[in-house]
Scaffold this motif. Structure first.
Motif, PDB file in Angstrom:
ATOM      1  N   TRP A 263    -147.115 147.736  60.393  1.00 46.01           N
ATOM      2  CA  TRP A 263    -146.383 146.991  61.409  1.00 46.01           C
ATOM      3  C   TRP A 263    -147.390 146.232  62.260  1.00 46.01           C
ATOM      4  O   TRP A 263    -148.435 146.751  62.629  1.00 46.01           O
ATOM      5  CB  TRP A 263    -145.582 147.947  62.290  1.00 46.01           C
ATOM      6  N   LEU A 264    -147.077 144.987  62.568  1.00 49.54           N
ATOM      7  CA  LEU A 264    -147.978 144.147  63.342  1.00 49.54           C
ATOM      8  C   LEU A 264    -147.241 143.495  64.501  1.00 49.54           C
ATOM      9  O   LEU A 264    -146.050 143.174  64.397  1.00 49.54           O
ATOM     10  CB  LEU A 264    -148.569 143.033  62.462  1.00 49.54           C
ATOM     11  N   TYR A 265    -147.967 143.292  65.593  1.00 45.94           N
ATOM     12  CA  TYR A 265    -147.426 142.441  66.636  1.00 45.94           C
ATOM     13  C   TYR A 265    -147.222 141.042  66.075  1.00 45.94           C
ATOM     14  O   TYR A 265    -147.981 140.571  65.229  1.00 45.94           O
ATOM     15  CB  TYR A 265    -148.414 142.325  67.806  1.00 45.94           C
ATOM     16  N   ASN A 266    -146.222 140.350  66.557  1.00 46.33           N
ATOM     17  CA  ASN A 266    -146.045 138.955  66.180  1.00 46.33           C
ATOM     18  C   ASN A 266    -145.627 138.160  67.420  1.00 46.33           C
ATOM     19  O   ASN A 266    -145.599 138.681  68.529  1.00 46.33           O
ATOM     20  CB  ASN A 266    -145.020 138.806  65.048  1.00 46.33           C
ATOM     21  N   PHE A 267    -145.323 136.901  67.238  1.00 39.00           N
ATOM     22  CA  PHE A 267    -145.034 136.051  68.390  1.00 39.00           C
ATOM     23  C   PHE A 267    -143.838 136.560  69.182  1.00 39.00           C
ATOM     24  O   PHE A 267    -143.797 136.415  70.401  1.00 39.00           O
ATOM     25  CB  PHE A 267    -144.791 134.613  67.940  1.00 39.00           C
ATOM     26  N   LYS A 268    -142.891 137.184  68.510  1.00 40.82           N
ATOM     27  CA  LYS A 268    -141.729 137.690  69.229  1.00 40.82           C
ATOM     28  C   LYS A 268    -142.133 138.745  70.253  1.00 40.82           C
ATOM     29  O   LYS A 268    -141.539 138.834  71.326  1.00 40.82           O
ATOM     30  CB  LYS A 268    -140.703 138.259  68.247  1.00 40.82           C
ATOM     31  N   ASP A 269    -143.151 139.550  69.925  1.00 44.72           N
ATOM     32  CA  ASP A 269    -143.617 140.559  70.867  1.00 44.72           C
ATOM     33  C   ASP A 269    -144.248 139.896  72.088  1.00 44.72           C
ATOM     34  O   ASP A 269    -144.042 140.335  73.221  1.00 44.72           O
ATOM     35  CB  ASP A 269    -144.632 141.480  70.188  1.00 44.72           C
ATOM     36  N   TYR A 270    -145.026 138.856  71.868  1.00 39.18           N
ATOM     37  CA  TYR A 270    -145.629 138.147  72.997  1.00 39.18           C
ATOM     38  C   TYR A 270    -144.542 137.475  73.839  1.00 39.18           C
ATOM     39  O   TYR A 270    -144.624 137.449  75.063  1.00 39.18           O
ATOM     40  CB  TYR A 270    -146.630 137.104  72.511  1.00 39.18           C
ATOM     41  N   ALA A 271    -143.529 136.961  73.181  1.00 41.85           N
ATOM     42  CA  ALA A 271    -142.433 136.313  73.898  1.00 41.85           C
ATOM     43  C   ALA A 271    -141.698 137.318  74.777  1.00 41.85           C
ATOM     44  O   ALA A 271    -141.134 136.956  75.811  1.00 41.85           O
ATOM     45  CB  ALA A 271    -141.472 135.654  72.921  1.00 41.85           C
ATOM     46  N   THR A 272    -141.704 138.596  74.397  1.00 44.37           N
ATOM     47  CA  THR A 272    -141.128 139.638  75.236  1.00 44.37           C
ATOM     48  C   THR A 272    -142.070 139.992  76.376  1.00 44.37           C
ATOM     49  O   THR A 272    -141.645 140.223  77.509  1.00 44.37           O
ATOM     50  CB  THR A 272    -140.846 140.894  74.389  1.00 44.37           C
ATOM     51  N   PHE A 273    -143.363 140.003  76.089  1.00 50.82           N
ATOM     52  CA  PHE A 273    -144.362 140.381  77.089  1.00 50.82           C
ATOM     53  C   PHE A 273    -144.488 139.324  78.188  1.00 50.82           C
ATOM     54  O   PHE A 273    -144.503 139.649  79.377  1.00 50.82           O
ATOM     55  CB  PHE A 273    -145.715 140.578  76.397  1.00 50.82           C
ATOM     56  N   ALA A 274    -144.569 138.060  77.783  1.00 45.70           N
ATOM     57  CA  ALA A 274    -144.899 136.985  78.725  1.00 45.70           C
ATOM     58  C   ALA A 274    -143.950 136.894  79.928  1.00 45.70           C
ATOM     59  O   ALA A 274    -144.418 136.734  81.065  1.00 45.70           O
ATOM     60  CB  ALA A 274    -144.958 135.651  77.986  1.00 45.70           C
ATOM     61  N   PRO A 275    -142.630 136.990  79.776  1.00 40.68           N
ATOM     62  CA  PRO A 275    -141.754 136.856  80.950  1.00 40.68           C
ATOM     63  C   PRO A 275    -141.913 137.985  81.964  1.00 40.68           C
ATOM     64  O   PRO A 275    -141.420 137.868  83.091  1.00 40.68           O
ATOM     65  CB  PRO A 275    -140.342 136.874  80.333  1.00 40.68           C
ATOM     66  N   GLN A 276    -142.588 139.076  81.561  1.00 39.39           N
ATOM     67  CA  GLN A 276    -142.777 140.189  82.486  1.00 39.39           C
ATOM     68  C   GLN A 276    -144.062 140.037  83.305  1.00 39.39           C
ATOM     69  O   GLN A 276    -144.364 140.882  84.148  1.00 39.39           O
ATOM     70  CB  GLN A 276    -142.832 141.507  81.700  1.00 39.39           C
ATOM     71  N   TRP A 277    -144.830 138.986  83.037  1.00 40.75           N
ATOM     72  CA  TRP A 277    -146.146 138.837  83.649  1.00 40.75           C
ATOM     73  C   TRP A 277    -146.078 138.897  85.179  1.00 40.75           C
ATOM     74  O   TRP A 277    -145.277 138.194  85.804  1.00 40.75           O
ATOM     75  CB  TRP A 277    -146.771 137.529  83.189  1.00 40.75           C
ATOM     76  N   LEU A 278    -146.905 139.745  85.771  1.00 44.58           N
ATOM     77  CA  LEU A 278    -147.044 139.955  87.217  1.00 44.58           C
ATOM     78  C   LEU A 278    -145.797 140.545  87.869  1.00 44.58           C
ATOM     79  O   LEU A 278    -145.651 140.482  89.092  1.00 44.58           O
ATOM     80  CB  LEU A 278    -147.458 138.653  87.924  1.00 44.58           C
ATOM     81  N   LYS A 279    -144.928 141.135  87.076  1.00 49.17           N
ATOM     82  CA  LYS A 279    -143.792 141.841  87.668  1.00 49.17           C
ATOM     83  C   LYS A 279    -144.263 143.152  88.288  1.00 49.17           C
ATOM     84  O   LYS A 279    -145.260 143.742  87.878  1.00 49.17           O
ATOM     85  CB  LYS A 279    -142.725 142.124  86.606  1.00 49.17           C
ATOM     86  N   THR A 280    -143.536 143.600  89.291  1.00 48.56           N
ATOM     87  CA  THR A 280    -143.818 144.878  89.934  1.00 48.56           C
ATOM     88  C   THR A 280    -142.578 145.762  89.849  1.00 48.56           C
ATOM     89  O   THR A 280    -141.537 145.350  89.330  1.00 48.56           O
ATOM     90  CB  THR A 280    -144.201 144.666  91.414  1.00 48.56           C
ATOM     91  N   ASN A 281    -142.721 146.970  90.353  1.00 50.42           N
ATOM     92  CA  ASN A 281    -141.612 147.930  90.336  1.00 50.42           C
ATOM     93  C   ASN A 281    -141.127 148.231  88.923  1.00 50.42           C
ATOM     94  O   ASN A 281    -139.928 148.391  88.680  1.00 50.42           O
ATOM     95  CB  ASN A 281    -140.444 147.446  91.202  1.00 50.42           C
TER      96      ASN A 281
END
Length: 205
Positions: free
Chosen positions: A150-168
């Motif tokens: 199993w490998l990370y792919n662009f969909k995983d980054y697309a999930t990660f990116a919108p959370q950038w600098l979120k708190t709580n």
């Protein structure tokens, strides 16, 4: 952690993004009599060599769960077989474990299907293995020739990116969709570094 139920693994604060270790396997089987109080997740893609119906089995100590997707997307994976108590190594049909065998699954050659096996060990013996049977294949542990990691792919980054600098970030919101990898409540550069490290490690292997 302690416990012998798969839920003891999946409810652990470090599951699924912060394992104590990672390894690439040559078949869909983990070690036997390896340790105590641990959980295992084995995941990747399985490649059927021919069109047809395939049956799967899981053997594990202690409890285990086998999930298969209808395609390469983990989101479509569902449990197809499980061990509620325990079995010996490669004991595919233990009398009191009536759900070790899946229903026949129609699969297509040239396609890849996400597959995942979970196991939770308490004390004593331990093992985890998955077998299959299909066109030209007698019942056997799924060999690495039919598997890929199993490998990370662009969909995983697309999930990660919108959370950038979120708190709580908390367990109740899945630690900000898994982006808060160190579980400190914030999505910061340390989480990006861990995300990138795993991405590079898995891509390199």
């Amino acid at each position: 952690g302690t416990g012998t139920a798969v839920s003891n693994l999946t409810s652990d604060i470090n599951y699924p993004t912060n394992p104590n270790g990672r390894a690439l396997l040559t078949s869909l089987e983990g070690p036997t009599d390896w340790a105590s109080d641990y959980g295992t997740r084995i995941r990747g893609y399985v490649y059927p060599p021919a069109n047809g119906n395939y049956t799967f089995w899981i053997a594990s100590d202690a409890a285990g769960s086998l999930r298969l997707s209808t395609d390469d997307d983990p989101c479509h994976a569902v449990e197809i077989a499980y061990v509620a108590g325990w079995t010996n190594s490669r004991q595919w049909n233990k009398a009191d474990e009536t759900h070790q065998q899946s229903a026949a699954k129609p699969l297509l050659a040239g396609h890849k299907y996400y597959i995942e096996a979970l196991q939770k060990e308490g004390g004593g013996g331990d093992n985890i293995a998955v077998a299959w049977q299909g066109p030209g294949i007698t019942q056997q542990v799924i060999d690495g020739a039919y598997l890929s990691p199993w490998l990370y792919n662009f969909k995983d980054y697309a999930t990660f990116a919108p959370q950038w600098l979120k708190t709580n970030c908390t367990r109740s919101n899945a630690w900000c969709s898994g982006a808060d990898r160190d579980r400190d409540g914030n999505v910061q550069i340390d989480d990006m570094a861990e995300f990138a490290a795993v991405w590079l490690w898995e891509s390199d292997n």
